[in-house]
Design a protein around this motif. Structure first.
Motif, mmCIF file in Angstrom:
data_model
loop_
_atom_site.group_PDB
_atom_site.id
_atom_site.type_symbol
_atom_site.label_atom_id
_atom_site.label_comp_id
_atom_site.label_asym_id
_atom_site.label_seq_id
_atom_site.Cartn_x
_atom_site.Cartn_y
_atom_site.Cartn_z
ATOM 1 N N CYS A 85 0.911 -1.280 -0.078
ATOM 2 C CA CYS A 85 -0.055 0.023 0.069
ATOM 3 C C CYS A 85 0.947 1.384 -0.054
ATOM 4 O O CYS A 85 1.904 1.095 0.127
ATOM 5 C CB CYS A 85 -1.010 -0.006 1.071
ATOM 6 N N PRO A 86 0.478 2.604 -0.332
ATOM 7 C CA PRO A 86 1.067 3.546 -0.119
ATOM 8 C C PRO A 86 1.858 3.835 1.275
ATOM 9 O O PRO A 86 3.324 4.358 1.094
ATOM 10 C CB PRO A 86 0.238 4.704 -0.228
ATOM 11 N N LYS A 87 1.428 3.542 2.349
ATOM 12 C CA LYS A 87 2.200 3.342 3.488
ATOM 13 C C LYS A 87 3.506 2.522 3.303
ATOM 14 O O LYS A 87 4.621 2.906 3.926
ATOM 15 C CB LYS A 87 1.394 3.282 4.747
ATOM 16 N N GLY A 88 3.313 1.350 3.155
ATOM 17 C CA GLY A 88 4.250 0.133 2.968
ATOM 18 C C GLY A 88 5.134 0.666 2.094
ATOM 19 O O GLY A 88 6.386 0.252 2.139
ATOM 20 N N ALA A 89 4.584 1.154 0.938
ATOM 21 C CA ALA A 89 5.765 1.742 -0.022
ATOM 22 C C ALA A 89 6.663 2.719 0.390
ATOM 23 O O ALA A 89 7.675 2.846 -0.352
ATOM 24 C CB ALA A 89 5.110 1.946 -1.649
ATOM 25 N N ALA A 90 6.327 3.563 1.150
ATOM 26 C CA ALA A 90 7.106 4.514 1.946
ATOM 27 C C ALA A 90 8.139 4.258 3.095
ATOM 28 O O ALA A 90 8.527 4.825 3.835
ATOM 29 C CB ALA A 90 6.253 5.593 2.368
ATOM 30 N N THR A 91 8.110 2.816 3.362
ATOM 31 C CA THR A 91 8.998 2.321 4.489
ATOM 32 C C THR A 91 10.300 2.862 4.142
ATOM 33 O O THR A 91 11.039 3.264 5.097
ATOM 34 C CB THR A 91 8.914 0.737 4.486
ATOM 35 N N PHE A 92 10.785 3.010 2.956
ATOM 36 C CA PHE A 92 12.396 3.222 2.849
ATOM 37 C C PHE A 92 12.288 4.815 3.316
ATOM 38 O O PHE A 92 13.350 5.031 4.006
ATOM 39 C CB PHE A 92 12.442 3.330 1.490
ATOM 40 N N GLN A 93 11.505 5.685 3.230
ATOM 41 C CA GLN A 93 11.520 7.070 3.727
ATOM 42 C C GLN A 93 11.413 7.105 5.194
ATOM 43 O O GLN A 93 12.157 7.959 5.617
ATOM 44 C CB GLN A 93 10.545 7.761 3.085
ATOM 45 N N LEU A 94 10.661 6.084 5.603
ATOM 46 C CA LEU A 94 10.619 5.980 7.112
ATOM 47 C C LEU A 94 11.882 5.689 7.927
ATOM 48 O O LEU A 94 12.240 6.439 8.767
ATOM 49 C CB LEU A 94 9.255 4.819 7.768
ATOM 50 N N ALA A 95 12.659 4.965 7.309
ATOM 51 C CA ALA A 95 13.716 4.420 7.935
ATOM 52 C C ALA A 95 15.060 5.389 7.362
ATOM 53 O O ALA A 95 15.905 5.464 8.211
ATOM 54 C CB ALA A 95 14.222 2.980 7.325
ATOM 55 N N THR A 96 14.974 5.970 6.424
ATOM 56 C CA THR A 96 16.061 6.729 6.021
ATOM 57 C C THR A 96 15.903 8.323 5.928
ATOM 58 O O THR A 96 17.035 9.009 5.547
ATOM 59 C CB THR A 96 16.865 6.193 4.773
ATOM 60 N N ALA A 97 14.876 8.784 6.261
ATOM 61 C CA ALA A 97 14.539 10.426 5.949
ATOM 62 C C ALA A 97 15.544 11.074 6.794
ATOM 63 O O ALA A 97 15.915 10.907 8.005
ATOM 64 C CB ALA A 97 13.256 10.707 6.444
ATOM 65 N N ASP A 98 16.126 12.298 6.206
ATOM 66 C CA ASP A 98 16.929 13.196 6.828
ATOM 67 C C ASP A 98 16.233 13.962 7.852
ATOM 68 O O ASP A 98 17.002 14.395 8.964
ATOM 69 C CB ASP A 98 17.500 14.230 5.860
ATOM 70 N N GLN A 99 14.875 14.251 7.779
ATOM 71 C CA GLN A 99 14.207 14.825 8.897
ATOM 72 C C GLN A 99 13.975 14.216 10.083
ATOM 73 O O GLN A 99 13.496 14.567 11.231
ATOM 74 C CB GLN A 99 12.908 15.142 8.400
ATOM 75 N N ARG A 100 14.125 12.774 10.332
ATOM 76 C CA ARG A 100 14.195 12.046 11.527
ATOM 77 C C ARG A 100 15.041 12.524 12.535
ATOM 78 O O ARG A 100 16.151 12.717 12.348
ATOM 79 C CB ARG A 100 14.537 10.785 11.053
ATOM 80 N N GLN A 101 14.311 12.651 13.547
ATOM 81 C CA GLN A 101 14.869 12.978 14.874
ATOM 82 C C GLN A 101 16.006 12.024 15.441
ATOM 83 O O GLN A 101 15.409 10.853 15.634
ATOM 84 C CB GLN A 101 14.021 13.410 15.991
#
Length: 193
Positions: A85-101
């Motif tokens: 799904c769109p959320k699952g497809a965005a898992t890469f961004q969840l793990a690697t986003a520069d904005q992550r605290q």
């Protein structure tokens, strides 16, 4: 010179080779011949489960130099058969986003600004507050004047939990065990609300 330029024109290559749809070799350029999938450079490939809802869709995680370079649906998964799904497809961004605290932000009581604090300090502060709240609101027996007065309940009503869809089954299971052990009975999830 002019003939050389025309021979590189894709339409003429298509006509010359009989590739009228433009889907064969005539549609390829030197650049497109040299392209390779970004997953081809992965050091290793790991199978995983999507961290979002509780469906359990399979994922393939590509890793290079111990960093995730791509996440795709696992075609061998009997649940999702390679789809996400769109959320699952965005898992890469969840793990690697520069904005992550990568640190905790804390605002002192009556404070107007946030300050950075180490994760260990933040965890200790949470643990102390949970312990204090549990001790102050602990009920060994149901209060008098209630329907079940005097019944052993061993609970706290001073702490509740509202879970979110980003937790997977295993995390929800462990959280529920923790809350039950602490005597927390008000446990809910956004998916049920």
């Amino acid at each position: 010179m002019r003939l050389s330029v025309l021979s590189r024109w894709p339409l003429l290559r298509q006509l010359k080779r009989g590739d009228l749809a433009g889907l064969g070799e005539s549609a390829r350029s030197q650049r497109s011949r040299e392209l390779a999938p970004r997953t081809a450079s992965a050091d290793r490939v790991a199978r995983s489960v999507c961290p979002y809802c509780a469906v359990g869709c399979g994922q393939i995680v590509y890793v290079k130099d111990e960093k995730i370079i791509d996440v795709e649906g696992d075609p061998d998964s009997p649940i999702s058969q390679g789809c996400l799904c769109p959320k699952g497809a965005a898992t890469f961004q969840l793990a690697t986003a520069d904005q992550r605290q990568k640190h905790m932000l804390y605002r002192r009581p009556r404070g107007t600004t946030w300050e950075q604090i180490p994760l260990d300090q933040a965890m200790d502060m949470v643990a102390q507050r949970v312990k204090r709240t549990r001790d102050e609101t602990w009920e060994e027996r149901a209060p008098w004047g209630t329907k079940h007065e005097g019944t052993v309940v061993r609970r706290t009503l001073g702490i509740s939990h509202l879970g979110g869809a980003t937790l997977d089954d295993e995390e929800n299971y462990l959280l529920k065990k923790l809350y039950t052990a602490l005597g927390i009975v008000q446990v809910e999830n956004q998916a049920r609300i």
